[in-house]
Motif scaffolding. Structure first.
Motif, PDB file in Angstrom:
ATOM      1  N   UNK B  46       0.829  -1.202   0.000  1.00 39.61           N
ATOM      2  CA  UNK B  46       0.000   0.000   0.000  1.00 39.61           C
ATOM      3  C   UNK B  46       0.865   1.253   0.000  1.00 39.61           C
ATOM      4  N   UNK B 126       1.589  -6.229 -11.304  1.00 37.96           N
ATOM      5  CA  UNK B 126       0.960  -4.968 -11.709  1.00 37.96           C
ATOM      6  C   UNK B 126       1.971  -3.827 -11.720  1.00 37.96           C
ATOM      7  N   UNK B 129       0.181  -0.205 -11.816  1.00 41.44           N
ATOM      8  CA  UNK B 129      -0.380   0.192 -10.529  1.00 41.44           C
ATOM      9  C   UNK B 129       0.705   0.623  -9.555  1.00 41.44           C
ATOM     10  N   UNK B 132       2.059   3.994 -10.396  1.00 43.77           N
ATOM     11  CA  UNK B 132       1.153   5.060  -9.938  1.00 43.77           C
ATOM     12  C   UNK B 132       1.357   5.344  -8.451  1.00 43.77           C
ATOM     13  N   UNK B 133       1.555   4.276  -7.693  1.00 49.56           N
ATOM     14  CA  UNK B 133       1.793   4.477  -6.260  1.00 49.56           C
ATOM     15  C   UNK B 133       3.067   5.279  -6.039  1.00 49.56           C
ATOM     16  N   UNK B 135       4.452   7.335  -8.140  1.00 51.28           N
ATOM     17  CA  UNK B 135       4.250   8.698  -8.609  1.00 51.28           C
ATOM     18  C   UNK B 135       3.508   9.534  -7.569  1.00 51.28           C
ATOM     19  N   UNK B 136       2.480   8.908  -6.976  1.00 51.61           N
ATOM     20  CA  UNK B 136       1.655   9.659  -6.031  1.00 51.61           C
ATOM     21  C   UNK B 136       2.418  10.027  -4.772  1.00 51.61           C
ATOM     22  N   UNK B 152      -0.157   7.201 -18.414  1.00 55.31           N
ATOM     23  CA  UNK B 152       0.708   8.267 -17.907  1.00 55.31           C
ATOM     24  C   UNK B 152       0.893   9.415 -18.904  1.00 55.31           C
ATOM     25  N   UNK B 154      -1.277  11.175 -20.709  1.00 54.17           N
ATOM     26  CA  UNK B 154      -2.189  12.317 -20.578  1.00 54.17           C
ATOM     27  C   UNK B 154      -1.703  13.303 -19.518  1.00 54.17           C
ATOM     28  N   UNK B 155      -1.034  12.772 -18.503  1.00 55.83           N
ATOM     29  CA  UNK B 155      -0.526  13.639 -17.430  1.00 55.83           C
ATOM     30  C   UNK B 155       0.853  14.185 -17.767  1.00 55.83           C
ATOM     31  N   UNK B 157       3.651  12.618 -18.106  1.00 56.47           N
ATOM     32  CA  UNK B 157       4.689  12.075 -17.232  1.00 56.47           C
ATOM     33  C   UNK B 157       5.775  11.310 -17.976  1.00 56.47           C
ATOM     34  N   UNK B 442      -7.916   3.763 -17.565  1.00 57.48           N
ATOM     35  CA  UNK B 442      -7.254   3.367 -16.320  1.00 57.48           C
ATOM     36  C   UNK B 442      -8.098   2.419 -15.464  1.00 57.48           C
ATOM     37  N   UNK B 443      -7.476   1.332 -15.061  1.00 57.35           N
ATOM     38  CA  UNK B 443      -8.140   0.371 -14.178  1.00 57.35           C
ATOM     39  C   UNK B 443      -9.076  -0.599 -14.878  1.00 57.35           C
TER      40      UNK B 443
END
Lengths: 280, 477
Positions: B46, B126, B129, B132-133, B135-136, B152, B154-155, B157, B442-443
């Motif tokens: 997580x 994954x 996923x 993304x973790x 990056x966040x 990624x 569109x943002x 990155x 996404x997802x």
């Protein structure tokens, strides 16, 4: 020193919760810095989110099952182990081990036990109790039962310790008086032991509820939320919305919902059980 | 009366000697619980892992192998002062382990000066996923391997590769473009999936290779009658469970309309449409026919591989990586064959996934160096050699053939290689797997994979697909 305590409380509790609350009012996406304030839209979307509803239903099943099992069996184990000898003291220590283990380790351990070719199925087949390995983790009903069982296995450890501590605080004179009055073991349990465990029951039930409401790690390792998303807890759903869909605002709304549910459940449970304590 | 006294004493802490113990025990318990809770979350991935955390989770034997530096000591000495450290998000599979990453990174560093690589490893399959973790939490790596680039771009990155370099080095330079730019060099391809079959079982039971969907259903029945599991399925994890529906969506949906995904983005088609429902109905039909083992949904990927290779099942729907020696030893490969999932009319549709490995973060402090390393990694023979041999990759590099890599591949690999290069069949994007314009929202790929599992217990296909449409709309905002 009071200001330090307040500062720490604000920095480490109120600010994170407040920030999540703020995010829940935005359309923030995980990979983007820009976002707009959208009021309560994320909250309005919650009732229509069938995956969230399914996760709440699953969580409710686990919460009720685990809380019941871990407290009933916790009391039973505590009573059985309530002997003053060194051997029983050692057993009371050993019974706590599952609670010390990380959820990841617990999940991995039980995954190897419950797999189609795991030790449980091999044993069942060898003993002739089943013809084919049981699909413990591949059937949604059995997987739900498996998760309830495994989580109960860990929570029973701490409920047993809580009830053991409670039992040791009951004066032996009460049992001696009851014995003189002709009370049998069942009567001694129902009239003395159980009522005297009221405080322990309050703490144990409340903690069981809170722990199972935020359940995540065991599920990730044991079933990965499967089969077919049938074992996704609300916390699991939250992580999915946040990191798979990248919808930080929506995920924060789910987090706020989970926080509210946990707070309400904990408050109601504590109030009810405290009232019972007073009556006793 | 005495009971009430004791109850009050518990509440006020005025207990006897035994009673004073248990608040302390409770305090200890709460401390333990807090510690356990924190550990559990971290272990479950997580929170973003540091390299050390990842190494602790990783069961590889070589703990020091994640720091790969130039093998040339002299070169290292000369560049130590100005060397920049780049983080490289990688993943490990049975075929692509520590040795692969060490060798390929080492080979790339031989041609790039002043770079050191800190290798991160995803905790599970994954990659996207996990990226993304990272990056966040402000840890987006400088280099990322085999992610879904579209999530990624569109943002803003990811940094695109220059077209001249792509044209110069690759057979299909535009195979991975997103809005006209390429974020992952198209170094190789996989057919994803194929239907593998056990030649011995087919011969012993006089079963002919199916060329149409109806014949395929007949084959399933014949294998069942022969007492073997008709189709092996690694159903425990959604990605591997997805193979049959990836094949069906690719062949029956994209085979009929190659622009289906673009149309879905535009809202012109939907998962709940008749064509998609019909494709998924075929998976349900297979389930109802008893094509899969009763334990399919609790069988993991390694176990399914072992079951199929041991002859426990007649067919196995899996990616072309399965032909690599990392999965199938050369000496047994001849006893297996493969064909694309048959279509209704027998036309040959090949789900194709052109990809590569390295994406570059546009937010990197050393974008130029990261691009330089990514290019070097992509064309380094050592990288491709292992991918070909161990992972069954089909190289798409200009002026290079399989024989140039000095690798030993199986006859089954060669068979699939020919299928990949055959221009007479129809090639479509592998649905839910590609990282180009046909990449899903996404997802959604994850939810699509899960459909393969849920169809075992829920035969209401249309409502599940309508739900997928709802999820899609939420994901794209």
């Amino acid at each position: 020193m009071a200001w330090l305590a307040v500062a720490l409380y604000v920095a480490f509790l109120l600010f994170p919760v407040g920030h999540a609350l703020f995010l829940s009012l935005t359309d923030r996406r995980m990979l983007f810095n820009e976002y707009d304030f959208i009021g309560l839209d994320n909250y309005r979307a919650l009732p229509g989110d069938s995956r969230l509803v399914a996760s709440l239903q699953f969580s409710l099943t686990v919460v009720v099952s685990v809380t019941l099992a871990s407290n009933v069996l916790g009391i039973a184990f505590a009573v059985l182990l309530n002997r003053p000898t060194p051997a029983f003291r050692l057993m009371r220590t050993l019974v706590f081990i599952p609670q010390v283990l990380s959820g990841v380790i617990v999940g991995f351990m039980w995954q190897t036990i419950l797999a189609p070719n795991g030790i449980l199925n091999v044993t069942l087949v060898d003993l002739g109790l089943v013809d084919q390995p049981v699909n413990w983790l591949g059937d949604s009903t059995l997987a739900t039962i498996a998760i309830c069982f495994v989580v109960s296995w860990t929570t029973i450890a701490f409920t047993t310790v809580i009830y053991s501590a409670g039992l040791q605080a009951i004066p032996t004179e009460l049992y001696e008086a009851a014995k003189i009055d002709g009370a049998n073991r069942i009567q001694a349990f129902t009239r003395i032991t159980f009522p005297m465990l009221a405080s322990a029951l309050t703490i144990s039930v409340t903690l069981s509820l809170i722990i199972t409401l935020k359940l995540y790690d065991v599920i990730v390792v044991l079933t990965g939320g499967g089969p077919a998303n049938s074992t996704r807890s609300t916390a699991f759903h939250l992580v999915w919305v946040a990191f798979e869909q990248g919808r930080a605002g929506q995920a924060s709304a789910v987090a706020m919902l989970l926080l509210a549910i946990t707070a309400v459940v904990a408050y109601l449970t504590t109030s009810l059980l405290r009232r019972r304590e007073v009556r006793l | 009366m005495q009971k009430n006294q004791f109850t009050r004493r518990f509440a006020t802490g005025q207990t006897d000697r035994k009673g004073r113990k248990w608040p302390m025990v409770l305090a200890f318990l709460l401390l333990i619980l807090g510690a356990c809770s924190s550990d559990g979350d971290t272990d479950a991935g997580a929170e973003p892992d540091t390299e050390a955390d990842v190494e602790a989770e990783d069961d590889s034997e070589d703990e020091d192998s994640t720091d790969v530096e130039e093998s040339d000591d002299e070169a290292e000495e000369a560049t130590t002062d100005e060397a920049v450290e780049l983080t490289f998000l990688t993943f490990e599979t049975p075929a692509l382990g520590v040795e692969f990453w060490d060798a390929s990174i080492g080979a790339a560093l031989d041609s790039v000066e002043g770079v050191e690589i800190e290798r991160l490893i995803t905790p599970d399959a994954d990659r996207t996923g996990y990226a993304k973790q990272l990056q966040s939490s402000g840890q987006f790596p400088d280099l990322l391997s085999s992610i879904d680039a579209k999530e990624f771009t569109d943002a803003g990155l990811l940094e695109p590769f220059d077209q001249d370099w792509l044209n110069e080095n690759f057979i299909i330079p535009d195979a991975s473009t997103i809005d006209g730019e390429t974020y992952i060099p198209p170094t190789n391809a996989q057919i994803l999936p194929l239907v593998y079959y056990n030649k011995t079982i087919f011969e012993e039971n006089d079963i002919a290779l199916p060329t149409t969907w109806d014949e395929f259903l007949t084959t399933v029945g014949e294998l069942k009658a022969a007492g073997v599991v008709p189709i092996e399925m690694a159903g425990l994890e959604a990605w591997s469970a997805s193979m049959p529906i990836v094949a069906l969506a690719s062949a029956d949906v994209l085979g009929q309309d190659a622009d289906w995904v673009s149309k879905r983005y535009a809202g012109d088609v939907a998962f709940g449409d008749e064509a998609f429902v019909a494709a998924m109905q075929k998976h349900r039909d297979l389930i109802e026919l008893g094509a899969y083992s009763d334990n399919a949904l609790s069988t993991d990927f390694p176990t399914a591989n072992a079951n199929f290779l041991a002859g426990d099942s007649g067919m196995y729907i899996m990616g072309s990586w399965f032909t690599g020696t990392g999965y199938m030893a050369l000496d047994i490969a001849e006893t297996f064959g493969a064909f694309p999932l048959p279509t209704d009319d027998g036309s040959l549709v090949v789900p194709f996934n052109v990809g590569g490995t390295t994406s570059v973060s546009a937010a990197s402090d050393h974008v130029d160096k990261a691009l330089e390393f990514a290019k070097a990694w992509s064309v380094a023979p050592a990288s491709m050699a292992i991918l070909v041999q161990e992972d069954g990759a089909i190289p798409l590099m200009k002026g290079v053939s399989v024989s140039d890599f000095d690798v030993t591949v199986s006859s089954l690999y060669n068979e699939i290689f020919d299928l990949a290069l055959d221009e007479d069949n129809t090639k479509v994007s592998a649905f839910g797997w590609v990282g180009n314009e046909d990449s899903l929202a996404p997802g959604i790929a994850d939810l699509f994979y899960v459909l393969a599992q849920s169809l075992f217990e829920n035969d209401d296909i249309e409502s599940q697909l309508i739900q997928l449409d709802t999820d899609w709309d939420a994901a794209v905002g």
